[in-house]
Design a protein around this motif. Structure first.
Motif, PDB file in Angstrom:
ATOM      1  N   THR A 191      -7.068  -3.137  -8.832  1.00 30.33           N
ATOM      2  CA  THR A 191      -5.923  -2.701  -9.627  1.00 30.33           C
ATOM      3  C   THR A 191      -5.207  -3.905 -10.222  1.00 30.33           C
ATOM      4  N   LYS A 242      -6.642  -2.421  -4.101  1.00 34.36           N
ATOM      5  CA  LYS A 242      -5.496  -3.218  -4.542  1.00 34.36           C
ATOM      6  C   LYS A 242      -5.958  -4.364  -5.429  1.00 34.36           C
ATOM      7  N   ALA A 274      -3.408   2.174 -11.955  1.00 36.51           N
ATOM      8  CA  ALA A 274      -2.709   2.581 -10.735  1.00 36.51           C
ATOM      9  C   ALA A 274      -3.042   4.031 -10.389  1.00 36.51           C
ATOM     10  N   GLU A 275      -3.165   4.870 -11.421  1.00 38.55           N
ATOM     11  CA  GLU A 275      -3.487   6.283 -11.196  1.00 38.55           C
ATOM     12  C   GLU A 275      -4.891   6.433 -10.600  1.00 38.55           C
ATOM     13  N   TYR A 296       1.564   3.397  -3.163  1.00 38.91           N
ATOM     14  CA  TYR A 296       0.559   4.299  -3.714  1.00 38.91           C
ATOM     15  C   TYR A 296       0.676   5.711  -3.146  1.00 38.91           C
ATOM     16  N   ASP A 297       1.394   5.865  -2.048  1.00 38.70           N
ATOM     17  CA  ASP A 297       1.572   7.175  -1.439  1.00 38.70           C
ATOM     18  C   ASP A 297       2.752   7.950  -2.028  1.00 38.70           C
ATOM     19  N   ASP A 332       4.874   9.871  -4.849  1.00 39.99           N
ATOM     20  CA  ASP A 332       4.621  10.612  -6.085  1.00 39.99           C
ATOM     21  C   ASP A 332       5.805  10.397  -7.039  1.00 39.99           C
ATOM     22  N   THR A 344       0.819  -1.210   0.000  1.00 38.37           N
ATOM     23  CA  THR A 344       0.000   0.000   0.000  1.00 38.37           C
ATOM     24  C   THR A 344       0.855   1.263   0.000  1.00 38.37           C
ATOM     25  N   GLN A 389      -6.438   8.591  -2.193  1.00 39.51           N
ATOM     26  CA  GLN A 389      -6.276   9.933  -1.627  1.00 39.51           C
ATOM     27  C   GLN A 389      -7.624  10.479  -1.137  1.00 39.51           C
ATOM     28  N   GLN A 414      -4.795   5.343  -7.021  1.00 40.85           N
ATOM     29  CA  GLN A 414      -4.132   6.348  -6.188  1.00 40.85           C
ATOM     30  C   GLN A 414      -5.081   7.511  -5.911  1.00 40.85           C
ATOM     31  N   ASP A 415      -5.808   7.953  -6.932  1.00 42.82           N
ATOM     32  CA  ASP A 415      -6.772   9.042  -6.747  1.00 42.82           C
ATOM     33  C   ASP A 415      -7.842   8.658  -5.735  1.00 42.82           C
TER      34      ASP A 415
END
Length: 101
Positions: free
Chosen positions: A75, A72, A82-83, A11-12, A14, A8, A90, A86-87
């Motif tokens: 995905t 997860k 993945a984007e 995903y944090d 950038d 995990t 967040q 991630q969005d």
């Protein structure tokens, strides 16, 4: 190759975090080399590494809830990029943060 879920904490990160991590690995963990590449002082590069370590540590220790696990799984099944994951992650974190305050 067997599909294995990514941790995990990934995903944090950038794009800059990944770039830094890649350069760190390619330079055998040499902070002196990284300081030269980024043209900044050793203490500044050390601070950047410490912040990245803290970011990974916080994300790694975060409670794994059903939503995160579902993200997860979706995905890795190819149903989310993945984007997108991630969005959504967040947004989920922001929502949980708001609820705690």
């Amino acid at each position: 190759m067997e599909d294995r879920p990514l941790p995990t904490w990934l995903y944090d990160l950038d794009e800059e975090d990944f770039k830094f991590l890649k350069l760190f690995l390619l330079n055998s963990g040499s902070l002196k080399a990284l300081a030269g590449i980024y043209d900044i002082s050793y203490p500044t590069i050390r601070l950047r590494l410490d912040r990245l370590i803290d970011k990974v540590d916080r994300a790694d220790k975060a409670d794994k809830d059903a939503f995160v696990e579902a993200l997860k799984n979706l995905t890795f099944a190819g149903k989310l990029t993945a984007e997108e994951a991630q969005d959504l992650l967040q947004i989920h974190k922001a929502t949980n943060s708001t609820r705690m305050n």
